[in-house]
Design a protein around this motif. Structure first.
Motif, mmCIF file in Angstrom:
data_model
loop_
_atom_site.group_PDB
_atom_site.id
_atom_site.type_symbol
_atom_site.label_atom_id
_atom_site.label_comp_id
_atom_site.label_asym_id
_atom_site.label_seq_id
_atom_site.Cartn_x
_atom_site.Cartn_y
_atom_site.Cartn_z
ATOM 1 N N SER A 113 -9.522 7.636 5.573
ATOM 2 C CA SER A 113 -9.893 7.085 6.769
ATOM 3 C C SER A 113 -10.490 7.903 7.558
ATOM 4 O O SER A 113 -10.184 9.183 7.593
ATOM 5 C CB SER A 113 -8.937 5.899 7.315
ATOM 6 O OG SER A 113 -7.993 6.703 8.277
ATOM 7 N N VAL B 146 0.795 -0.979 0.019
ATOM 8 C CA VAL B 146 0.047 0.217 0.018
ATOM 9 C C VAL B 146 0.771 1.333 -0.102
ATOM 10 O O VAL B 146 1.954 1.126 0.571
ATOM 11 C CB VAL B 146 -0.917 0.093 1.325
ATOM 12 C CG1 VAL B 146 -1.818 1.524 1.676
ATOM 13 C CG2 VAL B 146 -1.902 -1.204 1.078
ATOM 14 N N TRP C 52 5.471 3.433 -0.298
ATOM 15 C CA TRP C 52 4.799 2.042 -0.280
ATOM 16 C C TRP C 52 5.699 1.323 0.822
ATOM 17 O O TRP C 52 6.629 1.351 1.189
ATOM 18 C CB TRP C 52 5.523 1.354 -1.604
ATOM 19 C CG TRP C 52 4.932 1.820 -2.847
ATOM 20 C CD1 TRP C 52 5.616 3.142 -3.632
ATOM 21 C CD2 TRP C 52 3.629 1.711 -3.281
ATOM 22 N NE1 TRP C 52 4.463 3.222 -4.526
ATOM 23 C CE2 TRP C 52 3.353 2.330 -4.538
ATOM 24 C CE3 TRP C 52 2.679 0.643 -3.093
ATOM 25 C CZ2 TRP C 52 2.134 2.235 -5.492
ATOM 26 C CZ3 TRP C 52 1.323 0.590 -3.706
ATOM 27 C CH2 TRP C 52 1.181 1.468 -4.946
ATOM 28 N N VAL D 28 -8.311 3.020 -2.442
ATOM 29 C CA VAL D 28 -7.397 3.928 -3.171
ATOM 30 C C VAL D 28 -8.270 5.398 -3.125
ATOM 31 O O VAL D 28 -9.191 5.151 -3.745
ATOM 32 C CB VAL D 28 -6.789 3.325 -4.744
ATOM 33 C CG1 VAL D 28 -5.986 4.324 -5.190
ATOM 34 C CG2 VAL D 28 -6.039 2.066 -4.212
ATOM 35 N N ARG E 111 -2.446 0.713 -4.464
ATOM 36 C CA ARG E 111 -2.120 -0.848 -3.866
ATOM 37 C C ARG E 111 -1.600 -1.679 -5.211
ATOM 38 O O ARG E 111 -1.758 -1.272 -5.893
ATOM 39 C CB ARG E 111 -3.393 -1.415 -3.040
ATOM 40 C CG ARG E 111 -4.419 -1.247 -3.991
ATOM 41 C CD ARG E 111 -5.723 -1.955 -3.184
ATOM 42 N NE ARG E 111 -6.337 -0.847 -2.263
ATOM 43 C CZ ARG E 111 -6.214 -0.845 -0.906
ATOM 44 N NH1 ARG E 111 -5.499 -1.926 -0.474
ATOM 45 N NH2 ARG E 111 -6.682 0.036 -0.189
ATOM 46 N N ALA F 172 0.570 5.060 1.192
ATOM 47 C CA ALA F 172 -0.215 5.956 1.853
ATOM 48 C C ALA F 172 0.351 7.081 2.412
ATOM 49 O O ALA F 172 1.755 7.286 2.519
ATOM 50 C CB ALA F 172 -0.849 4.941 2.987
ATOM 51 N N THR G 152 -8.732 0.554 3.309
ATOM 52 C CA THR G 152 -8.918 1.864 2.898
ATOM 53 C C THR G 152 -8.891 2.109 1.439
ATOM 54 O O THR G 152 -7.782 1.619 0.929
ATOM 55 C CB THR G 152 -8.280 3.077 3.579
ATOM 56 O OG1 THR G 152 -8.358 3.140 5.013
ATOM 57 C CG2 THR G 152 -8.764 4.467 3.082
ATOM 58 N N ALA H 49 -4.840 0.932 6.932
ATOM 59 C CA ALA H 49 -4.182 0.988 5.733
ATOM 60 C C ALA H 49 -4.681 0.175 4.310
ATOM 61 O O ALA H 49 -4.724 0.693 3.343
ATOM 62 C CB ALA H 49 -2.664 1.215 5.917
ATOM 63 N N PHE H 50 -4.661 -1.022 4.849
ATOM 64 C CA PHE H 50 -4.833 -1.904 3.785
ATOM 65 C C PHE H 50 -6.367 -2.132 3.551
ATOM 66 O O PHE H 50 -6.754 -2.824 2.431
ATOM 67 C CB PHE H 50 -4.254 -3.334 4.215
ATOM 68 C CG PHE H 50 -2.749 -3.395 3.767
ATOM 69 C CD1 PHE H 50 -2.344 -4.271 2.692
ATOM 70 C CD2 PHE H 50 -1.774 -3.006 4.710
ATOM 71 C CE1 PHE H 50 -0.824 -4.105 2.226
ATOM 72 C CE2 PHE H 50 -0.489 -3.038 4.253
ATOM 73 C CZ PHE H 50 -0.094 -3.673 3.081
ATOM 74 N N HIS I 162 -0.267 9.914 5.861
ATOM 75 C CA HIS I 162 -1.024 10.108 7.235
ATOM 76 C C HIS I 162 -0.751 11.120 7.905
ATOM 77 O O HIS I 162 0.264 11.936 7.683
ATOM 78 C CB HIS I 162 -0.759 8.660 8.223
ATOM 79 C CG HIS I 162 0.361 8.817 9.108
ATOM 80 N ND1 HIS I 162 0.449 8.411 10.617
ATOM 81 C CD2 HIS I 162 1.714 9.008 8.828
ATOM 82 C CE1 HIS I 162 1.602 8.693 10.848
ATOM 83 N NE2 HIS I 162 2.350 9.161 10.039
ATOM 84 N N CYS J 65 -5.101 6.559 1.544
ATOM 85 C CA CYS J 65 -4.578 5.504 0.753
ATOM 86 C C CYS J 65 -4.296 6.143 -0.740
ATOM 87 O O CYS J 65 -5.390 6.477 -1.406
ATOM 88 C CB CYS J 65 -5.543 4.380 0.686
ATOM 89 S SG CYS J 65 -5.080 2.949 -0.222
ATOM 90 N N GLU J 66 -3.147 5.994 -1.256
ATOM 91 C CA GLU J 66 -2.888 6.471 -2.676
ATOM 92 C C GLU J 66 -2.684 5.415 -3.566
ATOM 93 O O GLU J 66 -2.707 5.822 -4.964
ATOM 94 C CB GLU J 66 -1.422 7.266 -2.606
ATOM 95 C CG GLU J 66 -1.591 8.566 -1.882
ATOM 96 C CD GLU J 66 -0.306 9.359 -2.026
ATOM 97 O OE1 GLU J 66 -0.631 10.222 -2.995
ATOM 98 O OE2 GLU J 66 0.594 9.447 -1.177
#
Length: 148
Positions: free
Chosen positions: A129, A49, A106, A125, A146, A51, A123, A120-121, A53, A143-144
């Motif tokens: 959250s 992922v 990543w 793309v 996956r 991401a 949410t 994270a996994f 935050h 999340c950008e």
């Protein structure tokens, strides 16, 4: 640090409480496999992922940051562009990654601690959250991407 127990359900979009990331002061942990969600973009089943935050020690500050996103984007049902999320992270995040717009890059399944990984996994793309609590403070994630 293993998988943390689930905390209280976060307000907003219904994401669970979470652990933390290495950038947020966490340590390697997690069991490697999160809950397998089913979706068109491999929610919960992908291997990596990408991401961003925001991390804040106090709940009031994370709520203020999240409110800023809500007023600008989330209330309209829009996805928050990474550049806009980065501005909020630079302004509010207390994590060293905040200087990079909250960018965690990543990361593979198993690198982030417990429920942080789960959020994270799971949410989608492009989605953000809801705020959630970890042992290191309060977070929300964008999340950008996956990939497997």
């Amino acid at each position: 640090m293993g998988k943390d127990g689930k905390g209280k359900e976060a307000k907003g979009k219904g994401k669970q409480a979470a652990g933390s990331s290495d950038d947020a002061g966490g340590a390697k942990g997690g069991k490697g496999k999160g809950k397998g969600g089913k979706g068109g973009d491999d929610l919960g089943t992908c291997t990596f992922v990408k991401a961003r935050h925001v991390l804040c020690e106090k709940q009031g500050k994370i709520n203020e940051a999240y409110k800023k996103l809500q007023e600008g984007w989330l209330d309209n049902g829009d996805k928050v562009p990474p550049a806009e999320f980065a501005k909020v992270a630079q302004e509010f995040s207390e994590c060293p990654s905040g200087k990079k717009g909250g960018d965690l890059g990543w990361f593979p399944r198993g690198k982030m601690a417990g429920p942080f990984q789960e959020v994270a996994f799971n949410t989608p793309v492009g989605a953000t959250s809801a705020p959630f609590k970890s042992m290191h403070g309060y977070h929300f994630i964008l999340c950008e991407g996956r990939k497997n």
